[in-house]
Design a protein around this motif. Structure first.
Motif, PDB file in Angstrom:
ATOM      1  N   THR A 192       0.837  -1.199   0.000  1.00  0.00           N
ATOM      2  CA  THR A 192       0.000   0.000   0.000  1.00  0.00           C
ATOM      3  C   THR A 192       0.872   1.249   0.000  1.00  0.00           C
ATOM      4  OG1 THR A 192      -1.778  -1.132   1.187  1.00  0.00           O
ATOM      5  CG2 THR A 192      -1.772   1.267   1.282  1.00  0.00           C
ATOM      6  N   ASN A 193       1.990   1.214   0.729  1.00  0.00           N
ATOM      7  CA  ASN A 193       2.867   2.373   0.823  1.00  0.00           C
ATOM      8  C   ASN A 193       3.829   2.467  -0.351  1.00  0.00           C
ATOM      9  OD1 ASN A 193       5.585   3.682   1.898  1.00  0.00           O
ATOM     10  ND2 ASN A 193       3.930   4.478   3.171  1.00  0.00           N
ATOM     11  N   VAL A 194       4.506   1.370  -0.661  1.00  0.00           N
ATOM     12  CA  VAL A 194       5.596   1.442  -1.628  1.00  0.00           C
ATOM     13  C   VAL A 194       5.095   1.637  -3.058  1.00  0.00           C
ATOM     14  CG1 VAL A 194       5.900  -0.996  -2.307  1.00  0.00           C
ATOM     15  CG2 VAL A 194       7.909   0.480  -1.989  1.00  0.00           C
ATOM     16  N   LEU A 195       3.854   1.234  -3.348  1.00  0.00           N
ATOM     17  CA  LEU A 195       3.317   1.398  -4.700  1.00  0.00           C
ATOM     18  C   LEU A 195       2.639   2.753  -4.907  1.00  0.00           C
ATOM     19  CD1 LEU A 195       1.852  -2.150  -5.488  1.00  0.00           C
ATOM     20  CD2 LEU A 195       3.920  -1.085  -6.400  1.00  0.00           C
ATOM     21  N   ASN A 196       2.762   3.641  -3.934  1.00  0.00           N
ATOM     22  CA  ASN A 196       2.223   4.991  -4.089  1.00  0.00           C
ATOM     23  C   ASN A 196       3.375   5.933  -4.415  1.00  0.00           C
ATOM     24  OD1 ASN A 196       0.995   7.462  -3.966  1.00  0.00           O
ATOM     25  ND2 ASN A 196       0.021   7.130  -1.989  1.00  0.00           N
ATOM     26  N   PRO A 197       3.569   6.301  -5.681  1.00  0.00           N
ATOM     27  CA  PRO A 197       4.732   7.121  -6.048  1.00  0.00           C
ATOM     28  C   PRO A 197       4.689   8.507  -5.436  1.00  0.00           C
ATOM     29  CG  PRO A 197       3.200   6.972  -7.885  1.00  0.00           C
ATOM     30  CD  PRO A 197       2.707   6.006  -6.847  1.00  0.00           C
ATOM     31  N   LYS A 198       3.504   8.982  -5.046  1.00  0.00           N
ATOM     32  CA  LYS A 198       3.410  10.320  -4.477  1.00  0.00           C
ATOM     33  C   LYS A 198       4.066  10.397  -3.104  1.00  0.00           C
ATOM     34  CE  LYS A 198       0.219  12.968  -6.116  1.00  0.00           C
ATOM     35  NZ  LYS A 198      -1.062  13.718  -6.238  1.00  0.00           N
ATOM     36  N   VAL A 199       4.230   9.244  -2.427  1.00  0.00           N
ATOM     37  CA  VAL A 199       4.943   9.239  -1.150  1.00  0.00           C
ATOM     38  C   VAL A 199       6.409   9.593  -1.390  1.00  0.00           C
ATOM     39  CG1 VAL A 199       5.657   7.848   0.829  1.00  0.00           C
ATOM     40  CG2 VAL A 199       3.365   7.562  -0.134  1.00  0.00           C
ATOM     41  N   GLY A 200       7.026   8.978  -2.397  1.00  0.00           N
ATOM     42  CA  GLY A 200       8.409   9.285  -2.725  1.00  0.00           C
ATOM     43  C   GLY A 200       8.588  10.733  -3.158  1.00  0.00           C
ATOM     44  N   LEU A 201       7.649  11.231  -3.944  1.00  0.00           N
ATOM     45  CA  LEU A 201       7.729  12.617  -4.381  1.00  0.00           C
ATOM     46  C   LEU A 201       7.548  13.573  -3.205  1.00  0.00           C
ATOM     47  CD1 LEU A 201       5.779  12.480  -7.770  1.00  0.00           C
ATOM     48  CD2 LEU A 201       8.206  12.127  -7.306  1.00  0.00           C
ATOM     49  N   PHE A 202       6.736  13.176  -2.230  1.00  0.00           N
ATOM     50  CA  PHE A 202       6.575  13.994  -1.027  1.00  0.00           C
ATOM     51  C   PHE A 202       7.906  14.138  -0.298  1.00  0.00           C
ATOM     52  CE2 PHE A 202       6.414  13.433   3.598  1.00  0.00           C
ATOM     53  CZ  PHE A 202       5.951  14.681   3.965  1.00  0.00           C
ATOM     54  N   PHE A 203       8.624  13.035  -0.110  1.00  0.00           N
ATOM     55  CA  PHE A 203       9.920  13.103   0.558  1.00  0.00           C
ATOM     56  C   PHE A 203      10.880  13.989  -0.220  1.00  0.00           C
ATOM     57  CE2 PHE A 203       8.619   9.126   2.748  1.00  0.00           C
ATOM     58  CZ  PHE A 203       8.848   9.558   4.044  1.00  0.00           C
ATOM     59  N   LEU A 204      10.822  13.888  -1.534  1.00  0.00           N
ATOM     60  CA  LEU A 204      11.721  14.680  -2.374  1.00  0.00           C
ATOM     61  C   LEU A 204      11.426  16.166  -2.243  1.00  0.00           C
ATOM     62  CD1 LEU A 204      13.985  13.847  -4.322  1.00  0.00           C
ATOM     63  CD2 LEU A 204      12.350  14.095  -6.191  1.00  0.00           C
ATOM     64  N   ALA A 205      10.174  16.533  -1.997  1.00  0.00           N
ATOM     65  CA  ALA A 205       9.794  17.939  -1.872  1.00  0.00           C
ATOM     66  C   ALA A 205       9.946  18.459  -0.449  1.00  0.00           C
ATOM     67  CB  ALA A 205       8.348  18.121  -2.334  1.00  0.00           C
ATOM     68  N   PHE A 206       9.682  17.610   0.551  1.00  0.00           N
ATOM     69  CA  PHE A 206       9.619  18.066   1.945  1.00  0.00           C
ATOM     70  C   PHE A 206      10.969  18.051   2.650  1.00  0.00           C
ATOM     71  CE2 PHE A 206       8.809  16.859   6.479  1.00  0.00           C
ATOM     72  CZ  PHE A 206       8.241  18.063   6.890  1.00  0.00           C
ATOM     73  N   VAL A 207      11.684  16.946   2.564  1.00  0.00           N
ATOM     74  CA  VAL A 207      12.903  16.771   3.360  1.00  0.00           C
ATOM     75  C   VAL A 207      14.004  17.764   2.992  1.00  0.00           C
ATOM     76  CG1 VAL A 207      14.755  15.151   3.953  1.00  0.00           C
ATOM     77  CG2 VAL A 207      12.384  14.361   3.865  1.00  0.00           C
ATOM     78  N   PRO A 208      14.275  18.051   1.701  1.00  0.00           N
ATOM     79  CA  PRO A 208      15.379  18.963   1.380  1.00  0.00           C
ATOM     80  C   PRO A 208      15.242  20.355   1.992  1.00  0.00           C
ATOM     81  CG  PRO A 208      14.749  17.735  -0.561  1.00  0.00           C
ATOM     82  CD  PRO A 208      13.715  17.450   0.483  1.00  0.00           C
ATOM     83  N   GLN A 209      14.037  20.760   2.382  1.00  0.00           N
ATOM     84  CA  GLN A 209      13.860  22.068   3.002  1.00  0.00           C
ATOM     85  C   GLN A 209      14.586  22.171   4.339  1.00  0.00           C
ATOM     86  OE1 GLN A 209       9.722  23.521   2.939  1.00  0.00           O
ATOM     87  NE2 GLN A 209       9.232  21.818   1.570  1.00  0.00           N
ATOM     88  N   PHE A 210      14.944  21.028   4.938  1.00  0.00           N
ATOM     89  CA  PHE A 210      15.600  21.010   6.244  1.00  0.00           C
ATOM     90  C   PHE A 210      17.062  20.574   6.145  1.00  0.00           C
ATOM     91  CE2 PHE A 210      11.075  20.512   6.815  1.00  0.00           C
ATOM     92  CZ  PHE A 210      10.792  21.395   7.852  1.00  0.00           C
ATOM     93  N   ILE A 211      17.624  20.611   4.932  1.00  0.00           N
ATOM     94  CA  ILE A 211      19.032  20.263   4.719  1.00  0.00           C
ATOM     95  C   ILE A 211      19.781  21.524   4.319  1.00  0.00           C
ATOM     96  CG2 ILE A 211      20.644  18.894   3.346  1.00  0.00           C
ATOM     97  CD1 ILE A 211      18.476  16.806   3.018  1.00  0.00           C
ATOM     98  N   SER A 212      20.865  21.802   5.002  1.00  0.00           N
ATOM     99  CA  SER A 212      21.651  23.007   4.718  1.00  0.00           C
ATOM    100  C   SER A 212      22.333  22.896   3.357  1.00  0.00           C
ATOM    101  CB  SER A 212      22.712  23.219   5.803  1.00  0.00           C
ATOM    102  OG  SER A 212      22.108  23.310   7.082  1.00  0.00           O
ATOM    103  N   ALA A 213      22.492  24.054   2.721  1.00  0.00           N
ATOM    104  CA  ALA A 213      23.132  24.072   1.403  1.00  0.00           C
ATOM    105  C   ALA A 213      24.573  23.611   1.483  1.00  0.00           C
ATOM    106  CB  ALA A 213      23.062  25.480   0.819  1.00  0.00           C
ATOM    107  N   ASP A 214      25.221  23.824   2.634  1.00  0.00           N
ATOM    108  CA  ASP A 214      26.621  23.435   2.785  1.00  0.00           C
ATOM    109  C   ASP A 214      26.791  22.122   3.544  1.00  0.00           C
ATOM    110  OD1 ASP A 214      25.718  24.346   5.182  1.00  0.00           O
ATOM    111  OD2 ASP A 214      27.463  25.614   5.624  1.00  0.00           O
ATOM    112  N   ALA A 215      25.763  21.283   3.564  1.00  0.00           N
ATOM    113  CA  ALA A 215      25.844  19.993   4.258  1.00  0.00           C
ATOM    114  C   ALA A 215      26.959  19.149   3.648  1.00  0.00           C
ATOM    115  CB  ALA A 215      24.513  19.256   4.148  1.00  0.00           C
ATOM    116  N   PRO A 216      27.793  18.509   4.472  1.00  0.00           N
ATOM    117  CA  PRO A 216      28.909  17.716   3.929  1.00  0.00           C
ATOM    118  C   PRO A 216      28.447  16.557   3.047  1.00  0.00           C
ATOM    119  CG  PRO A 216      28.626  17.320   6.289  1.00  0.00           C
ATOM    120  CD  PRO A 216      27.767  18.486   5.940  1.00  0.00           C
TER     121      PRO A 216
END
Length: 222
Positions: free
Chosen positions: A129-153
């Motif tokens: 149910t979770n892994v076959l929903n591609p919008k979950v992966g796209l959500f992570f791609l849109a949401f998580v990078p907002q909390f990663i610094s541009a200069d992250a190692p």
């Protein structure tokens, strides 16, 4: 930590997002109410495993590829939609079919409950149910990078770190949901009114799965 920022805001936002009702929550509630906490936990763990796949895929850039390829997105979303519709149809029509096979169309109220599903099958349901929903992966791609610094190692390491936090929070919430649903189901189990209500709730959740499946099938890449 690991090139992330606003970790408290990320955790709070993740908790709120995990608490938003969807197919995953409905599956946990349905399995917990009918088969108890262990069944709900199996569904939650399957969903968590699916989330791990999405986080890893997004960290490796596979979700970006999926977002860029309309053909790939269409294939995955149609598989996911078909599975949700399959689950919904099973929940919506299974009891009615059993009554018809017993030769007593009017005996739905007196039907025995269906045989419990094996925990491995419930885990697989949660995972698919979770892994076959591609919008979950796209959500992570849109949401998580907002909390990663541009200069992250290492942006991939930071992504995996935040994804793990999000998944742990989700598992905690899903197990609380499983526990509360199992407790409510245990209190009501065996009472005639609860059996009737359970049948209608099962059909209602099945109808919602059908609706989620149709909604996913018509979703656009953007």
């Amino acid at each position: 930590m690991l090139g992330t920022h606003d970790l408290g805001l990320f955790i709070a936002s993740g908790l709120l997002l995990n608490m938003t009702p969807g197919p995953d929550s409905l599956l946990i509630m349905a399995r917990s109410a009918t088969q108890g906490f262990r069944a709900g936990s199996a569904a939650a763990l399957g969903i968590g495993a699916g989330t791990c796949v999405h986080v890893l895929a997004a960290a490796l850039g596979l979700s970006a590829l999926l977002s860029a390829s309309a053909a790939a997105f269409t294939v995955v979303k149609l598989l996911g939609a078909a599975y949700l519709i399959y689950l919904g149809a099973g929940m919506l029509f299974k009891r009615r079919a059993a009554a018809a096979e017993s030769g007593s169309p009017g005996s739905l109220q007196g039907m025995p409950p269906p045989a419990p599903l094996p925990l491995r099958q419930i885990f697989a349901q949660g995972f698919l149910t979770n892994v076959l929903n591609p919008k979950v992966g796209l959500f992570f791609l849109a949401f998580v990078p907002q909390f990663i610094s541009a200069d992250a190692p290492s942006k991939a390491a930071a992504f995996l770190f935040l994804g793990a936090i999000f998944n742990v929070n989700g598992l905690v919430w899903c197990h609380l949901l499983a526990w509360s649903s199992a407790a409510a189901g245990a209190r009501a189990r065996g009472q005639a009114w609860a059996q009737a209500l359970g049948r209608w709730l099962n059909r209602g959740i099945g109808a919602l799965f059908l609706a989620f499946g149709v909604r996913l099938a018509v979703a656009e890449v953007g």
